[in-house]
Design an enzyme around this catalytic site. Structure first.
Site, PDB file in Angstrom:
ATOM      1  N   TYR A 298       0.836  -1.275  -0.012  1.00 38.99           N
ATOM      2  CA  TYR A 298       0.007  -0.154   0.029  1.00 38.99           C
ATOM      3  C   TYR A 298       0.890   1.306   0.047  1.00 38.99           C
ATOM      4  CZ  TYR A 298      -3.563   3.256   1.807  1.00 38.99           C
ATOM      5  OH  TYR A 298      -4.273   4.227   2.226  1.00 38.99           O
TER       6      TYR A 298
ATOM      7  N   LYS B 251       1.005   4.040  -2.939  1.00 35.66           N
ATOM      8  CA  LYS B 251       0.666   5.500  -2.791  1.00 35.66           C
ATOM      9  C   LYS B 251       1.890   6.411  -3.008  1.00 35.66           C
ATOM     10  CE  LYS B 251      -3.546   5.193  -1.021  1.00 35.66           C
ATOM     11  NZ  LYS B 251      -4.751   5.765  -1.860  1.00 35.66           N
TER      12      LYS B 251
HETATM   13  N1  LIG Z   1      -9.313   6.479   5.854  1.00 37.39           N
HETATM   14  C1  LIG Z   1      -7.945   6.733   5.979  1.00 37.39           C
HETATM   15  O1  LIG Z   1      -7.671   6.666   7.192  1.00 37.39           O
HETATM   16  C2  LIG Z   1      -7.139   7.049   4.927  1.00 37.39           C
HETATM   17  C3  LIG Z   1      -5.953   7.297   5.137  1.00 37.39           C
HETATM   18  C4  LIG Z   1      -5.219   7.896   3.946  1.00 37.39           C
HETATM   19  C5  LIG Z   1      -5.530   7.582   2.864  1.00 37.39           C
HETATM   20  N2  LIG Z   1      -6.765   7.015   2.660  1.00 37.39           N
HETATM   21  C6  LIG Z   1      -7.184   6.776   1.119  1.00 37.39           C
HETATM   22  O2  LIG Z   1      -8.237   7.691   1.062  1.00 37.39           O
HETATM   23  C7  LIG Z   1      -9.092   6.717   0.041  1.00 37.39           C
HETATM   24  C8  LIG Z   1     -10.491   6.706   0.334  1.00 37.39           C
HETATM   25  O3  LIG Z   1     -10.544   5.845   1.736  1.00 37.39           O
HETATM   26  P1  LIG Z   1     -11.864   5.920   2.605  1.00 37.39           P
HETATM   27  O4  LIG Z   1     -11.116   5.718   3.923  1.00 37.39           O
HETATM   28  O5  LIG Z   1     -12.676   6.878   2.420  1.00 37.39           O
HETATM   29  O6  LIG Z   1     -12.301   4.248   2.065  1.00 37.39           O
HETATM   30  P2  LIG Z   1     -13.826   4.056   1.872  1.00 37.39           P
HETATM   31  O7  LIG Z   1     -13.810   2.265   1.684  1.00 37.39           O
HETATM   32  O8  LIG Z   1     -14.818   4.445   2.571  1.00 37.39           O
HETATM   33  O9  LIG Z   1     -14.109   4.685   0.357  1.00 37.39           O
HETATM   34  C9  LIG Z   1     -13.463   3.943  -0.877  1.00 37.39           C
HETATM   35  C10 LIG Z   1     -14.504   4.065  -1.926  1.00 37.39           C
HETATM   36  O10 LIG Z   1     -13.884   3.321  -3.094  1.00 37.39           O
HETATM   37  C11 LIG Z   1     -14.698   2.734  -3.503  1.00 37.39           C
HETATM   38  N3  LIG Z   1     -13.873   1.516  -4.447  1.00 37.39           N
HETATM   39  C12 LIG Z   1     -13.174   0.796  -3.911  1.00 37.39           C
HETATM   40  N4  LIG Z   1     -12.700   0.005  -4.883  1.00 37.39           N
HETATM   41  C13 LIG Z   1     -12.949   0.256  -6.067  1.00 37.39           C
HETATM   42  C14 LIG Z   1     -12.868  -0.009  -7.427  1.00 37.39           C
HETATM   43  N5  LIG Z   1     -12.107  -0.946  -7.806  1.00 37.39           N
HETATM   44  N6  LIG Z   1     -13.310   1.006  -8.411  1.00 37.39           N
HETATM   45  C15 LIG Z   1     -14.176   1.972  -8.057  1.00 37.39           C
HETATM   46  N7  LIG Z   1     -14.469   2.452  -6.736  1.00 37.39           N
HETATM   47  C16 LIG Z   1     -13.856   1.668  -5.849  1.00 37.39           C
HETATM   48  C17 LIG Z   1     -15.732   1.781  -2.523  1.00 37.39           C
HETATM   49  O11 LIG Z   1     -16.646   1.517  -2.860  1.00 37.39           O
HETATM   50  C18 LIG Z   1     -15.670   3.265  -1.668  1.00 37.39           C
HETATM   51  O12 LIG Z   1     -16.819   3.988  -2.104  1.00 37.39           O
HETATM   52  C19 LIG Z   1      -8.356   5.614  -0.473  1.00 37.39           C
HETATM   53  O13 LIG Z   1      -7.611   5.690  -1.673  1.00 37.39           O
HETATM   54  C20 LIG Z   1      -7.532   5.328   0.911  1.00 37.39           C
HETATM   55  O14 LIG Z   1      -6.247   4.702   0.415  1.00 37.39           O
HETATM   56  C21 LIG Z   1      -7.485   6.637   3.755  1.00 37.39           C
END
Ligand SMILES: NC(=O)c1ccc[n+]([C@@H]2O[C@H](COP(=O)([O-])OP(=O)(O)OC[C@H]3O[C@@H](n4cnc5c(N)ncnc54)[C@H](O)[C@@H]3O)[C@@H](O)[C@H]2O)c1
Length: 266
Positions: free
Chosen positions: A170, A174
């Site tokens: 991951y 990223k």
């Molecule tokens: N939550 C955290 O702590 C955090 C921290 C750093 C980075 N991120 C990044 O932020 C982004 C969103 O994370 P989140 O926490 O909101 O997660 P989440 O699971 O709530 O949202 C992710 C969204 O992406 C969609 N998704 C998943 N696979 C997909 C695909 N193949 N095609 C299209 N859509 C797809 C899901 O249906 C969902 O709506 C991600 O890239 C994650 O790596 C999250």
């Protein structure tokens, strides 16, 4: 209706992963500032709920079925190039073009330590988190090139790209977004397209639900005394997508409650 003088009045925005968490917050935030938004997600039912709520908010809860919807829910699988091209085309068709792409879809998967993690996990994680951004940005390019409304790409990476916080596949994927963002910023600057990223720390979304203690267990890492909320990230994404960031490109902005200051690690 958008506020008068709203930063995104007239802007046409595509948010990948817009059905939940950070993506949903970005869609709501940008729509709240006047954008028309295509909410693109693997979870079409949830994307449709987001759009229904956006449409009814803007019409004061009186959205009529016989009027064209302002926003669009579209099915998207960012790991499939055909799906990406179809979703981008549908969004540009519905909105009449694209000015802003927000790459949010992604996430980590459960896996053992480095020594015991196989190629399948590496390949999938790079697909979902890095190739996804490559594909969506590439497909959106012709539309962004035609935009006259300060075209921009903002991608969501992670603090994992910037510090050793574990989860090698991951973190590596990223960090790829950081390099891609820097290079595309330089490449597309002359075309007037800005390309930036945000690197969130721990953000309270459903991804933490399955972990004991949830997002709060990360609290001691955060000098600002709380973990992030999806709107903390949406606010930064909106800034980088706006004209106010008109002289910023190729940059990755940590939005991390001070995590990367590192003072709690000393
Ligand atoms: N939550 C955290 O702590 C955090 C921290 C750093 C980075 N991120 C990044 O932020 C982004 C969103 O994370 P989140 O926490 O909101 O997660 P989440 O699971 O709530 O949202 C992710 C969204 O992406 C969609 N998704 C998943 N696979 C997909 C695909 N193949 N095609 C299209 N859509 C797809 C899901 O249906 C969902 O709506 C991600 O890239 C994650 O790596 C999250």
């Amino acid at each position: 209706m958008p506020r008068e003088g709203a930063r995104f009045a007239g802007s046409r925005v595509l948010v990948t992963g817009g059905a939940h968490g950070i993506g949903r917050a970005c869609a709501r935030w940008l729509a709240g500032e006047g954008a028309r938004v295509a909410v693109a997600d693997l979870d079409l039912a949830a994307a449709t709920e987001v759009v229904t709520a956006l449409d009814s908010t803007e019409s004061g809860g009186e959205h009529r079925g016989d009027q064209p919807a302002e926003h669009l829910a579209v099915e998207l699988d960012v790991t499939d190039d055909d799906s990406v091209r179809a979703a981008v085309a549908a969004a540009a068709d519905h909105l009449g073009g694209l000015d802003v792409l927000v790459n949010v879809a992604g996430g980590d998967v459960e896996h053992p330590d480095f020594e015991h993690t196989g190629d399948d996990v590496w390949a999938w994680t790079l697909e979902l988190n890095l190739m996804s951004v490559v594909r969506c940005t590439r497909a959106a390019m012709p539309h962004l090139r035609r935009s006259t409304l300060s075209p921009a790409v903002v991608s969501v990476t992670s603090v994992n790209a910037l510090a050793a916080l574990g989860s090698e596949p991951y973190s590596t994927a990223k960090l790829g977004i950081v390099a891609l963002t820097r290079n595309l910023g330089a490449e597309l600057g002359p075309a007037g397209i800005r390309v930036n990223a945000v690197a969130p720390g721990t953000v309270r979304t459903r991804v933490w639900d399955s972990q004991e203690g949830g997002a709060e267990r990360m609290l001691p890492l955060y000098p600002l005394g709380r973990v992030g909320e999806p709107d903390d990230i949406a606010a930064a994404v909106a800034f980088l997508a706006s004209r106010e960031a008109g002289w910023i490109t190729g940059h990755t902005l940590p939005v991390d409650g001070g995590l990367l200051t590192g003072h709690r690690h000393l």
